[in-house]
Design a protein around this motif. Structure first.
Motif, PDB file in Angstrom:
ATOM      1  N   VAL A 255       0.829  -1.208   0.000  1.00 58.47           N
ATOM      2  CA  VAL A 255       0.000   0.000   0.000  1.00 58.47           C
ATOM      3  C   VAL A 255       0.862   1.255   0.000  1.00 58.47           C
ATOM      4  CG1 VAL A 255      -1.737   1.322   1.281  1.00 58.47           C
ATOM      5  CG2 VAL A 255      -1.945  -1.167   1.110  1.00 58.47           C
ATOM      6  N   THR A 263      -6.369   2.165  -5.568  1.00 66.27           N
ATOM      7  CA  THR A 263      -7.366   1.733  -4.592  1.00 66.27           C
ATOM      8  C   THR A 263      -6.991   0.352  -4.071  1.00 66.27           C
ATOM      9  OG1 THR A 263      -9.086   2.967  -5.757  1.00 66.27           O
ATOM     10  CG2 THR A 263      -9.817   1.293  -4.194  1.00 66.27           C
ATOM     11  N   TRP A 264      -7.100   0.190  -2.747  1.00 63.60           N
ATOM     12  CA  TRP A 264      -6.682  -1.051  -2.092  1.00 63.60           C
ATOM     13  C   TRP A 264      -7.772  -1.535  -1.142  1.00 63.60           C
ATOM     14  CZ3 TRP A 264      -2.096  -3.333  -3.459  1.00 63.60           C
ATOM     15  CH2 TRP A 264      -1.279  -2.559  -4.284  1.00 63.60           C
ATOM     16  N   VAL A 266      -8.116  -4.313   1.768  1.00 61.45           N
ATOM     17  CA  VAL A 266      -7.152  -5.069   2.577  1.00 61.45           C
ATOM     18  C   VAL A 266      -7.872  -5.992   3.554  1.00 61.45           C
ATOM     19  CG1 VAL A 266      -5.113  -4.878   4.037  1.00 61.45           C
ATOM     20  CG2 VAL A 266      -5.647  -3.038   2.428  1.00 61.45           C
ATOM     21  N   VAL A 273      -5.756  -1.444   9.051  1.00 60.70           N
ATOM     22  CA  VAL A 273      -6.337  -0.950   7.793  1.00 60.70           C
ATOM     23  C   VAL A 273      -6.711   0.524   7.921  1.00 60.70           C
ATOM     24  CG1 VAL A 273      -8.164  -1.242   6.091  1.00 60.70           C
ATOM     25  CG2 VAL A 273      -7.167  -3.257   7.192  1.00 60.70           C
ATOM     26  N   LEU A 276      -3.551   2.573   7.808  1.00 62.42           N
ATOM     27  CA  LEU A 276      -3.043   2.660   6.436  1.00 62.42           C
ATOM     28  C   LEU A 276      -3.823   3.700   5.632  1.00 62.42           C
ATOM     29  CD1 LEU A 276      -2.386  -1.060   5.393  1.00 62.42           C
ATOM     30  CD2 LEU A 276      -0.706   0.793   5.460  1.00 62.42           C
ATOM     31  N   ALA A 277      -5.131   3.751   5.836  1.00 61.13           N
ATOM     32  CA  ALA A 277      -5.950   4.727   5.110  1.00 61.13           C
ATOM     33  C   ALA A 277      -5.569   6.154   5.507  1.00 61.13           C
ATOM     34  CB  ALA A 277      -7.432   4.471   5.396  1.00 61.13           C
ATOM     35  N   ASN A 280      -2.058   7.153   4.129  1.00 57.47           N
ATOM     36  CA  ASN A 280      -1.952   7.206   2.673  1.00 57.47           C
ATOM     37  C   ASN A 280      -3.144   7.966   2.089  1.00 57.47           C
ATOM     38  OD1 ASN A 280       0.377   5.140   1.788  1.00 57.47           O
ATOM     39  ND2 ASN A 280      -0.679   4.323   3.586  1.00 57.47           N
ATOM     40  N   LYS A 283      -4.342   7.731  -1.588  1.00 56.90           N
ATOM     41  CA  LYS A 283      -4.908   6.486  -2.105  1.00 56.90           C
ATOM     42  C   LYS A 283      -6.224   6.206  -1.385  1.00 56.90           C
ATOM     43  CE  LYS A 283      -0.119   5.412  -2.101  1.00 56.90           C
ATOM     44  NZ  LYS A 283       0.935   5.043  -1.182  1.00 56.90           N
ATOM     45  N   GLU A 284      -6.985   5.312  -1.945  1.00 57.03           N
ATOM     46  CA  GLU A 284      -8.198   4.847  -1.275  1.00 57.03           C
ATOM     47  C   GLU A 284      -7.902   3.480  -0.677  1.00 57.03           C
ATOM     48  OE1 GLU A 284     -11.218   5.327  -4.503  1.00 57.03           O
ATOM     49  OE2 GLU A 284     -12.190   6.572  -2.982  1.00 57.03           O
ATOM     50  N   VAL A 285      -8.099   3.356   0.620  1.00 54.48           N
ATOM     51  CA  VAL A 285      -7.810   2.102   1.325  1.00 54.48           C
ATOM     52  C   VAL A 285      -9.050   1.695   2.113  1.00 54.48           C
ATOM     53  CG1 VAL A 285      -6.306   0.925   2.968  1.00 54.48           C
ATOM     54  CG2 VAL A 285      -5.382   2.754   1.517  1.00 54.48           C
TER      55      VAL A 285
END
Length: 345
Positions: A255, A263-264, A266, A273, A276-277, A280, A283-285
């Motif tokens: 990621v 886009t991830w 997880v 998670v 991470l969002a 980052n 990005k879309e997590v």
């Protein structure tokens, strides 16, 4: 409330100076991770404790088996503290030393040259059993390496306690389905009754087995351009549908190194998670299961319990000290050392 607790944590750390190191697993709450000197998965935390000079006191923000591992690897020369004694692991609890001895006696009667391998998500007693009988521990980061080593040492691997990780590693290594059997704790026998290359224990992670095929299918519809990535403690049918699978550190690297705008989805513990969002924003997590709940054991530890552990150290009366002694410590250390040595091959 958190601000007041944070201030007291900082004061306690100033008083303790270099005499304490705070380690945190990635699955911990943000309020705990914020105070950690080092954050990692099980493998990196094991290496950190084993190879780098830590302070005389280690406050381990994780679950009990992790704190036990830290004490074993430091040979009891440091004071390892678990901030909340309720921080356990349901997966580790699915394999006891007594159950393992019963299983080993049964399997030995089949005439197999067995090598026991314990996932680090296991008790000190289970790790010690593996060390005593020529086996090793592994993490999700190095399971494939350890499995290959174990198969070079004997006819079959007994892997415990996580069935899903065992089956996913077998598939990754190219073992056929008929080469993998399952130890049933309830029936106390291997199913099917064959002479396999790998025997998996019938345990599972309550967090990762909640991710289902329908979650992947929904993610594909909702985010058609997304990469779906999951932890190998997920069920094989979920792993088969994912774009990538790997340890906690592997998922984080995927990621964080991805291009902006990607886009991830997880499939792992929700605290990680969400972090991470936040980390980052370009990005879309998303979590594979939007209704996922935190790991109950990891969720026990809070900023308040961390504060209590630190202030007890300031008073010179440490609380929550984890000690593994005697033959259990020696044999478990042998299994852990084999794992670390295999990683250097």
């Amino acid at each position: 409330m958190h601000e007041h607790v944070y201030q007291r944590i900082n004061l306690a750390r100033q008083a303790l100076a270099d005499s304490v190191t705070i380690l945190s697993h990635h699955y911990q709450k943000d309020e705990v991770v914020a105070h950690a000197d080092f954050v990692g998965d099980s493998f990196l935390l094991s290496k950190r404790v084993a190879e780098e000079s830590c302070s005389p006191n280690i406050v381990f923000c994780g679950v009990r088996f992790m704190a036990e591992t830290a004490d074993i690897l430091t040979r009891g020369e440091r004071c390892v503290i678990l901030p909340d004694e309720k921080a356990g692991c349901s997966l580790a609890d699915m394999a006891t030393e007594k159950e393992l001895e019963e299983c080993w006696e049964y399997l030995s009667s089949l005439g197999l040259r067995l090598v026991p391998v314990a996932y680090v998500n296991s008790s000190a007693e289970v790790k010690a059993f593996c060390g005593r009988y020529g086996g090793a521990t592994c993490t999700s980061s190095n399971a494939q390496q350890v499995f290959r080593w174990a198969l070079s040492q004997g006819d079959s691997i007994l892997f415990l306690p996580d069935e899903q990780l065992g089956r996913n590693m077998a598939a990754k290594m190219g073992l056929a389905a008929e080469q993998v059997a399952r130890w049933s704790r309830q029936e106390k026998r291997v199913l099917p009754e064959v002479k396999p290359r790998l025997i998996v224990w019938d345990g599972h992670c309550n967090v990762h087995t909640e991710f289902k095929v329908e979650h992947v299918m929904h993610a594909r519809r909702a985010y058609p351009d997304a990469m779906v990535i999951v932890h190998p403690e997920c069920k094989p049918e979920v792993v088969d549908l994912a774009d990538d699978v790997g340890s906690t550190e592997h998922l984080i690297r995927l990621v964080t190194s991805a291009p902006a705008g990607s886009t991830w989805v997880v499939g792992t513990e929700i605290n990680l998670v969400r972090r991470l969002a936040r980390q980052n924003p370009d990005k879309e997590v998303f979590c594979l299961d939007p209704y996922a709940r935190p790991c109950p054991g990891m969720d026990c530890i809070s900023a308040s319990s961390l504060l209590s552990a630190l202030e007890a150290l300031v008073r010179g009366q440490p609380e929550g000290v984890i000690r593994v002694t005697g033959d259990i410590a020696e044999c478990a250390r042998l299994a852990l050392k084999r794992m670390l040595d295999i990683g250097r091959l």
